[in-house]
Design a protein around this motif. Structure first.
Motif, PDB file in Angstrom:
ATOM      1  N   SER A 106       0.764  -1.255  -0.093  1.00 12.28           N
ATOM      2  CA  SER A 106       0.121   0.052   0.180  1.00 12.28           C
ATOM      3  C   SER A 106       0.888   1.063   0.196  1.00 12.28           C
ATOM      4  CB  SER A 106      -0.805   0.010   1.216  1.00 12.28           C
ATOM      5  OG  SER A 106      -1.855  -1.149   0.966  1.00 12.28           O
ATOM      6  N   VAL A 107       1.896   1.243   0.898  1.00  6.69           N
ATOM      7  CA  VAL A 107       2.916   2.481   0.996  1.00  6.69           C
ATOM      8  C   VAL A 107       3.473   2.555  -0.511  1.00  6.69           C
ATOM      9  CG1 VAL A 107       4.750   3.309   2.094  1.00  6.69           C
ATOM     10  CG2 VAL A 107       2.800   2.219   3.637  1.00  6.69           C
ATOM     11  N   ALA A 108       4.122   1.517  -1.017  1.00  2.00           N
ATOM     12  CA  ALA A 108       4.705   1.430  -2.098  1.00  2.00           C
ATOM     13  C   ALA A 108       3.918   1.958  -3.562  1.00  2.00           C
ATOM     14  CB  ALA A 108       5.229  -0.067  -2.789  1.00  2.00           C
ATOM     15  N   VAL A 109       2.717   1.599  -3.508  1.00  2.00           N
ATOM     16  CA  VAL A 109       1.758   2.221  -4.552  1.00  2.00           C
ATOM     17  C   VAL A 109       1.411   3.643  -4.377  1.00  2.00           C
ATOM     18  CG1 VAL A 109      -0.466   1.903  -5.463  1.00  2.00           C
ATOM     19  CG2 VAL A 109       0.779  -0.227  -5.078  1.00  2.00           C
ATOM     20  N   PHE A 110       1.197   3.946  -3.090  1.00  2.00           N
ATOM     21  CA  PHE A 110       1.084   5.490  -2.746  1.00  2.00           C
ATOM     22  C   PHE A 110       2.214   6.340  -3.267  1.00  2.00           C
ATOM     23  CE2 PHE A 110       2.195   8.840   0.470  1.00  2.00           C
ATOM     24  CZ  PHE A 110       1.207   9.672   0.184  1.00  2.00           C
ATOM     25  N   PHE A 111       3.371   5.837  -2.925  1.00  2.00           N
ATOM     26  CA  PHE A 111       4.625   6.563  -3.478  1.00  2.00           C
ATOM     27  C   PHE A 111       4.810   6.563  -5.024  1.00  2.00           C
ATOM     28  CE2 PHE A 111       5.802   6.651   1.021  1.00  2.00           C
ATOM     29  CZ  PHE A 111       6.382   7.998   1.202  1.00  2.00           C
ATOM     30  N   MET A 112       4.769   5.503  -5.520  1.00  2.00           N
ATOM     31  CA  MET A 112       4.491   5.442  -6.976  1.00  2.00           C
ATOM     32  C   MET A 112       3.660   6.508  -7.487  1.00  2.00           C
ATOM     33  SD  MET A 112       4.406   1.135  -7.678  1.00  2.00           S
ATOM     34  CE  MET A 112       5.522   0.192  -7.263  1.00  2.00           C
ATOM     35  N   LEU A 113       2.486   6.540  -7.194  1.00  2.00           N
ATOM     36  CA  LEU A 113       1.400   7.390  -7.774  1.00  2.00           C
ATOM     37  C   LEU A 113       1.886   8.822  -7.248  1.00  2.00           C
ATOM     38  CD1 LEU A 113      -1.867   5.659  -6.659  1.00  2.00           C
ATOM     39  CD2 LEU A 113      -0.524   5.821  -9.177  1.00  2.00           C
ATOM     40  N   LEU A 114       2.279   9.043  -5.989  1.00  2.00           N
ATOM     41  CA  LEU A 114       2.947  10.703  -5.597  1.00  2.00           C
ATOM     42  C   LEU A 114       3.934  10.975  -6.300  1.00  2.00           C
ATOM     43  CD1 LEU A 114       2.412  12.946  -3.960  1.00  2.00           C
ATOM     44  CD2 LEU A 114       3.849  11.690  -1.906  1.00  2.00           C
ATOM     45  N   SER A 115       4.693  10.268  -6.609  1.00  2.00           N
ATOM     46  CA  SER A 115       5.998  10.513  -7.339  1.00  2.00           C
ATOM     47  C   SER A 115       5.740  10.832  -8.739  1.00  2.00           C
ATOM     48  CB  SER A 115       7.170   9.388  -7.438  1.00  2.00           C
ATOM     49  OG  SER A 115       6.681   8.040  -8.041  1.00  2.00           O
ATOM     50  N   SER A 116       4.842  10.340  -9.247  1.00  2.00           N
ATOM     51  CA  SER A 116       4.365  10.566 -10.786  1.00  2.00           C
ATOM     52  C   SER A 116       3.696  12.176 -10.704  1.00  2.00           C
ATOM     53  CB  SER A 116       3.288   9.671 -11.189  1.00  2.00           C
ATOM     54  OG  SER A 116       3.781   8.325 -11.234  1.00  2.00           O
ATOM     55  N   VAL A 117       3.029  12.395  -9.922  1.00  2.00           N
ATOM     56  CA  VAL A 117       2.608  13.797  -9.442  1.00  2.00           C
ATOM     57  C   VAL A 117       3.591  14.804  -9.606  1.00  2.00           C
ATOM     58  CG1 VAL A 117       1.126  15.370  -8.215  1.00  2.00           C
ATOM     59  CG2 VAL A 117       0.308  13.035  -8.779  1.00  2.00           C
TER      60      VAL A 117
END
Length: 367
Positions: A106-117
């Motif tokens: 969950s944390v990994a996916v969150f940072f994947m999406l946030l890093s894209s933004v």
């Protein structure tokens, strides 16, 4: 999240690499279209910014296409900026890094999406010195959703408490930097350009989609986005010899230019209907900002993602990054950098080191 294979399985890393490259390709679309007021959905297919020809799917493969075509459009042979390749590669590597570094899916996916933004925000801010509000809104929603979905990320057991932390972080981040903008406007809100002799000035039309309308006064060339931040901003041209409106010369005392209109001795002209505007004058007073409202939205977004405790160290690290970059710039390296990427660098500092520093500080103070 429940996965059939352990999260550490290389298959997820390979998937993250491919998805990251694909997301990077979409980010390039957003980076080009959003600050220019274009829809990211229409037209659905990517197109060359010069010849406007749509790019077929088989010639729009992330990373591969740019290398095979040597950074040029297959139709008109114009150069495709290296930024397209860098964004795709960086996004792919960051997504793999998130998979590798974070054990919790969950944390990994969150940072994947946030890093894209954050990658999209950095690219746009570096190129055009503007941060589209659509991206900061998306990042804020992501932070609030993470707080509600995964309260453990915030050190809480109840989602209501973590969501409250996220909302409070947004409010503190947005309001605190807004006060800085407001004080900066009061202290440095105007810049005067004065010449001893009558000097040519004009509005310079953009010659491509990459440019914007500019105010040219002598040797000074100032982009529209660097002048106008709010509806109340106005550019004053004084001590005029004359002004030409669509080639017709007039004797006037003052010219007041706002973002969408020009007032000449009380007569209003919509800028979009003017074919040319120029003249001679000795003085111009240009509005300016200590920083833009995009930076305010960005810090609010990061407060929503990491909480109010992150903000102090984020800004402190951001200021250090800006100072170091300014020193390099003074030595002739690089270009003038907006504050947005420095804020993002400060947030990265918080993610990897800031939380440990904060905990050490609390323990030292006996909190």
């Amino acid at each position: 999240m429940t996965f059939l294979l352990p999260w550490a399985h290389p298959l997820y890393g390979f998937t993250a690499l491919l998805l990251g490259a694909a997301i990077g390709s979409f980010l390039n679309v957003a980076i080009y279209r959003l600050p220019r007021g274009l829809s990211v959905n229409t037209p659905k297919r990517s197109f060359c910014p010069r010849c406007k020809n749509p790019i077929p799917m088989w010639r729009n493969i992330p990373l591969v296409t740019w290398l095979v075509q040597r950074g040029k459009c297959a139709e008109c042979d114009c150069s495709i900026p290296v930024r397209y390749f860098v964004v795709e590669l960086l996004t792919a590597l960051v997504w793999v890094g998130c998979w590798f570094y974070f054990d919790d899916p969950s944390v990994a996916v969150f940072f994947m999406l946030l890093s894209s933004v954050l990658i999209a925000i950095s690219a746009i801010d570096i190129e055009l010195m503007v941060i589209p509000r659509q991206l900061t809104i998306a990042g804020t929603i992501l932070g609030l959703a993470m707080a509600a979905w995964h309260p453990e990320f915030w050190g809480e057991t109840e989602w209501t408490r973590s969501l409250l932390k996220s909302g409070f972080g947004f409010a503190i981040g947005w309001v605190s930097l807004w006060f800085v903008v407001l004080l900066g406007k009061l202290a440095f809100g105007k810049q005067s350009y004065a010449y001893e002799e009558q000097t040519d000035w004009r509005l310079k039309e953009p010659e491509s989609d990459e440019e914007e309308l500019c105010f040219v006064f002598g040797e000074e060339v100032i982009g529209w986005s660097d002048i106008f931040f709010r509806k109340t901003d106005k550019l004053l041209i004084e001590d005029l010899e004359f002004v030409r409106v669509d080639g017709i010369e007039k004797k006037v005392e003052t010219v007041v230019i706002r973002e969408n209109e020009v007032t000449i001795d009380g007569e209003v002209f919509p800028i979009e209907k003017l074919s040319s505007l120029d003249g001679k004058a000795r003085k111009a007073v240009v509005p300016r900002e200590a920083m833009g409202m995009g930076d305010v939205d960005l810090l609010g977004m990061l407060g929503a993602c990491f909480g109010p405790a992150s903000l102090l160290l984020t800004i402190f690290a951001a200021c250090l990054v800006s100072i170091v970059w300014a020193l390099f710039n003074r030595l002739g390296f690089g270009k003038v950098m907006p504050f947005g990427p420095s804020i993002i660098a400060g947030a990265l500092f918080w993610v990897f080191w800031g939380q440990d520093i904060w905990q050490w500080y609390l323990q030292t103070m006996g909190v």
